[in-house]
Write a protein that holds these residues in place. Structure first.
Motif, mmCIF file in Angstrom:
data_model
loop_
_atom_site.group_PDB
_atom_site.id
_atom_site.type_symbol
_atom_site.label_atom_id
_atom_site.label_comp_id
_atom_site.label_asym_id
_atom_site.label_seq_id
_atom_site.Cartn_x
_atom_site.Cartn_y
_atom_site.Cartn_z
ATOM 1 N N SER A 102 16.160 -18.400 13.780
ATOM 2 C CA SER A 102 16.168 -19.870 13.789
ATOM 3 C C SER A 102 16.540 -20.390 15.167
ATOM 4 O O SER A 102 17.192 -19.705 15.960
ATOM 5 C CB SER A 102 17.164 -20.401 12.749
ATOM 6 O OG SER A 102 18.478 -20.187 13.196
ATOM 7 N N LEU A 133 13.662 -3.399 7.210
ATOM 8 C CA LEU A 133 14.890 -3.970 7.796
ATOM 9 C C LEU A 133 16.068 -2.996 7.828
ATOM 10 O O LEU A 133 16.742 -2.875 8.865
ATOM 11 C CB LEU A 133 15.332 -5.187 6.997
ATOM 12 C CG LEU A 133 14.812 -6.564 7.378
ATOM 13 C CD1 LEU A 133 15.410 -7.587 6.441
ATOM 14 C CD2 LEU A 133 15.181 -6.876 8.814
ATOM 15 N N MET A 185 22.989 -9.721 1.682
ATOM 16 C CA MET A 185 21.768 -8.921 1.832
ATOM 17 C C MET A 185 22.021 -7.610 2.575
ATOM 18 O O MET A 185 21.435 -6.574 2.262
ATOM 19 C CB MET A 185 20.711 -9.744 2.579
ATOM 20 C CG MET A 185 19.382 -9.044 2.688
ATOM 21 S SD MET A 185 18.105 -10.109 3.412
ATOM 22 C CE MET A 185 18.330 -9.736 5.115
ATOM 23 N N GLY A 223 17.349 -12.854 11.778
ATOM 24 C CA GLY A 223 17.094 -14.298 11.758
ATOM 25 C C GLY A 223 16.669 -14.774 13.132
ATOM 26 O O GLY A 223 17.140 -14.248 14.147
ATOM 27 N N ILE A 263 18.691 -22.583 15.826
ATOM 28 C CA ILE A 263 20.102 -22.913 16.018
ATOM 29 C C ILE A 263 21.020 -21.686 15.992
ATOM 30 O O ILE A 263 22.123 -21.745 16.512
ATOM 31 C CB ILE A 263 20.603 -23.986 15.015
ATOM 32 C CG1 ILE A 263 20.487 -23.489 13.572
ATOM 33 C CG2 ILE A 263 19.843 -25.276 15.159
ATOM 34 C CD1 ILE A 263 21.191 -24.427 12.602
ATOM 35 N N VAL A 290 32.725 -16.746 11.532
ATOM 36 C CA VAL A 290 31.994 -17.555 12.513
ATOM 37 C C VAL A 290 32.181 -19.063 12.280
ATOM 38 O O VAL A 290 32.196 -19.836 13.245
ATOM 39 C CB VAL A 290 30.490 -17.178 12.484
ATOM 40 C CG1 VAL A 290 29.680 -18.056 13.415
ATOM 41 C CG2 VAL A 290 30.310 -15.708 12.877
ATOM 42 N N ALA A 323 22.097 -13.573 10.320
ATOM 43 C CA ALA A 323 21.967 -15.033 10.151
ATOM 44 C C ALA A 323 20.671 -15.327 9.417
ATOM 45 O O ALA A 323 19.721 -15.856 9.981
ATOM 46 C CB ALA A 323 21.991 -15.723 11.510
ATOM 47 N N GLY A 341 26.155 -15.823 8.018
ATOM 48 C CA GLY A 341 25.700 -16.428 6.763
ATOM 49 C C GLY A 341 26.795 -17.157 6.007
ATOM 50 O O GLY A 341 27.972 -16.779 6.016
HETATM 51 P P1 NDP Z 1 17.206 -20.550 8.694
HETATM 52 O O1 NDP Z 1 16.790 -20.646 7.260
HETATM 53 O O2 NDP Z 1 16.777 -21.602 9.639
HETATM 54 O O3 NDP Z 1 16.664 -19.147 9.265
HETATM 55 C C1 NDP Z 1 16.772 -17.979 8.532
HETATM 56 C C2 NDP Z 1 16.143 -16.844 9.297
HETATM 57 O O4 NDP Z 1 16.264 -15.661 8.507
HETATM 58 C C3 NDP Z 1 14.648 -17.019 9.560
HETATM 59 O O5 NDP Z 1 14.320 -16.552 10.841
HETATM 60 C C4 NDP Z 1 13.972 -16.176 8.474
HETATM 61 O O6 NDP Z 1 12.744 -15.587 8.870
HETATM 62 C C5 NDP Z 1 14.989 -15.079 8.289
HETATM 63 N N1 NDP Z 1 14.930 -14.544 6.931
HETATM 64 C C6 NDP Z 1 15.051 -15.213 5.768
HETATM 65 N N2 NDP Z 1 14.956 -14.360 4.727
HETATM 66 C C7 NDP Z 1 14.787 -13.127 5.244
HETATM 67 C C8 NDP Z 1 14.629 -11.848 4.681
HETATM 68 N N3 NDP Z 1 14.631 -11.648 3.361
HETATM 69 N N4 NDP Z 1 14.466 -10.820 5.513
HETATM 70 C C9 NDP Z 1 14.471 -10.981 6.853
HETATM 71 N N5 NDP Z 1 14.635 -12.175 7.444
HETATM 72 C C10 NDP Z 1 14.771 -13.237 6.652
HETATM 73 O O7 NDP Z 1 18.773 -20.370 8.673
HETATM 74 P P2 NDP Z 1 19.894 -20.654 9.807
HETATM 75 O O8 NDP Z 1 19.622 -19.818 10.985
HETATM 76 O O9 NDP Z 1 20.065 -22.105 9.968
HETATM 77 O O10 NDP Z 1 21.188 -20.121 9.043
HETATM 78 C C11 NDP Z 1 21.328 -18.767 8.656
HETATM 79 C C12 NDP Z 1 22.612 -18.605 7.882
HETATM 80 O O11 NDP Z 1 23.693 -18.953 8.721
HETATM 81 C C13 NDP Z 1 22.739 -19.518 6.660
HETATM 82 O O12 NDP Z 1 23.473 -18.841 5.658
HETATM 83 C C14 NDP Z 1 23.538 -20.691 7.162
HETATM 84 O O13 NDP Z 1 24.250 -21.352 6.148
HETATM 85 C C15 NDP Z 1 24.452 -19.991 8.124
HETATM 86 N N6 NDP Z 1 24.972 -20.862 9.186
HETATM 87 C C16 NDP Z 1 26.301 -20.815 9.419
HETATM 88 C C17 NDP Z 1 26.846 -21.583 10.409
HETATM 89 C C18 NDP Z 1 28.313 -21.484 10.659
HETATM 90 O O14 NDP Z 1 28.843 -22.281 11.392
HETATM 91 N N7 NDP Z 1 28.977 -20.489 10.089
HETATM 92 C C19 NDP Z 1 26.050 -22.501 11.220
HETATM 93 C C20 NDP Z 1 24.629 -22.417 10.954
HETATM 94 C C21 NDP Z 1 24.137 -21.628 9.958
HETATM 95 P P3 NDP Z 1 11.429 -16.460 9.239
HETATM 96 O O15 NDP Z 1 11.685 -17.037 10.595
HETATM 97 O O16 NDP Z 1 10.338 -15.464 9.243
HETATM 98 O O17 NDP Z 1 11.322 -17.503 8.187
#
Ligand code: NDP
Length: 295
Positions: free
Chosen positions: A170, A198, A217, A168, A172, A271, A211, A233
């Motif tokens: 993102s 992957l 997954m 991931g 954040i 987390v 993340a 996640g």
């Molecule tokens: P985002 O949707 O913003 O980012 C997801 C990332 O994962 C992106 O970079 C995306 O790639 C990548 N991705 C998605 N699908 C695949 C795949 N099949 N294979 C490889 N990479 C993939 O999510 P967040 O970063 O905001 O959150 C991620 C997880 O963390 C979520 O489940 C969220 O609920 C959780 N979370 C938990 C928090 C906590 O406090 N516990 C706080 C924040 C989030 P690409 O950039 O190419 O689109």
């Protein structure tokens, strides 16, 4: 083999206890109570619940919390005006704008308006920029990846020279997690939706941070035996057997990965609690920055 469980709830509880002590001391010695302002735009139930949890956590450690709810059709000017007022308010040491914002708002502009020294989420482009630069330190580190790093430390992970894989990218979670690992001298690979093979990339990881937001997954055969696995996640999946009809799972297939990993966080209970603990810590730091004359 069965992995050591990294208990985020317990670590977070310990950190919160320390924060409560520090907050009480600050109030007794300086008459200052750290304060967090939470800005919520719209009525997204998940966002409402996150803000409620964060404000409750503030109450529990003695941090003042100020809720500011704006309607879903609030204008850019209204949100910016509110952030401006909070920047100027001496009772507020931290400002959090709950994301995601409604689509019509310019999120980047709003986050950039938050005073650097009140940016307790660590999302201000300057704070992220400093995190990305060698030899620079941000005033605040984003809470979720910071929490993940603390859990790795607690579990005894060695960062120096380790192969770390972050699933991931993102703004954040994934990206700042990767930057934090680089700061600790790990060799970091960042994976995303276009990454090829992957499982093979993940299998190289001594430290794996997932993340992606894809339920369970990461499978057992993606994980190097003995690896440290942090599951950021948090995904709601249907579960007719449960009373609510759903349950929460992480990005890691916990039951099978625990047989391979050396240490592993559960989700929930890993987390998530650390994110809130780090937010409280950042708010305390915001007040300390003011008291020490650094801002
Ligand atoms: P985002 O949707 O913003 O980012 C997801 C990332 O994962 C992106 O970079 C995306 O790639 C990548 N991705 C998605 N699908 C695949 C795949 N099949 N294979 C490889 N990479 C993939 O999510 P967040 O970063 O905001 O959150 C991620 C997880 O963390 C979520 O489940 C969220 O609920 C959780 N979370 C938990 C928090 C906590 O406090 N516990 C706080 C924040 C989030 P690409 O950039 O190419 O689109």
């Amino acid at each position: 083999m069965s992995a050591t469980l990294i208990d985020g709830k317990a670590v977070a509880a310990r950190i919160r206890e320390q924060i409560a002590t520090d907050v009480a001391r600050m109030e007794a010695e300086h008459g200052v109570r750290p304060g967090l302002a939470a800005v919520l735009v719209g009525d997204n139930p998940a966002s409402q619940s996150y803000v409620r949890m964060k404000r409750k956590a503030c109450d529990q450690v003695g941090i003042a919390s100020f809720g500011h709810n704006l309607p879903a059709d609030a204008t850019q000017e209204e949100v910016e005006r509110l952030v401006g007022e909070l920047n100027a308010d001496p009772q507020v040491h931290g400002i959090l704008v709950q994301l995601p914002l409604p689509k019509h708002l310019d999120e980047e502009r709003i986050l950039s308006m938050i005073s650097l020294h009140k940016d307790v989420d660590g999302f201000h482009p300057v704070n992220i920029g400093r995190l990305a630069m060698k030899g620079r330190d941000p005033l605040f580190i984003p809470c979720t990846p910071h929490g993940a790093m603390v859990l790795l430390e607690e579990a005894g992970a060695t960062f120096e020279g380790a192969n770390a894989v972050v699933l991931g990218r993102s703004n954040i979670v994934g990206l700042p997690a990767a930057l934090l690992l680089i700061h600790r001298n790990a060799t970091v690979t960042v994976c995303h939706s276009r990454t090829k093979d992957l499982p093979a990339v993940c299998r190289e990881a001594d430290i794996l941070i997932a993340a992606v937001g894809r339920p369970e997954m990461v499978k057992a055969d993606w994980v190097k035996p003995g690896a440290y696995v942090i599951d950021v996640g948090s995904n709601q999946v249907d579960d007719p057997a449960s009373e609510k009809g759903y349950r929460w799972v992480g990005d890691v297939a916990f039951d099978e990965v625990k047989e391979v990993a050396g240490a592993l966080t559960p989700s929930p209970g890993g987390v998530g609690p650390m994110t809130i603990a780090m937010l409280l810590k950042n708010t305390l730091r915001g007040a300390e920055l003011v008291l020490s004359g650094q801002v």
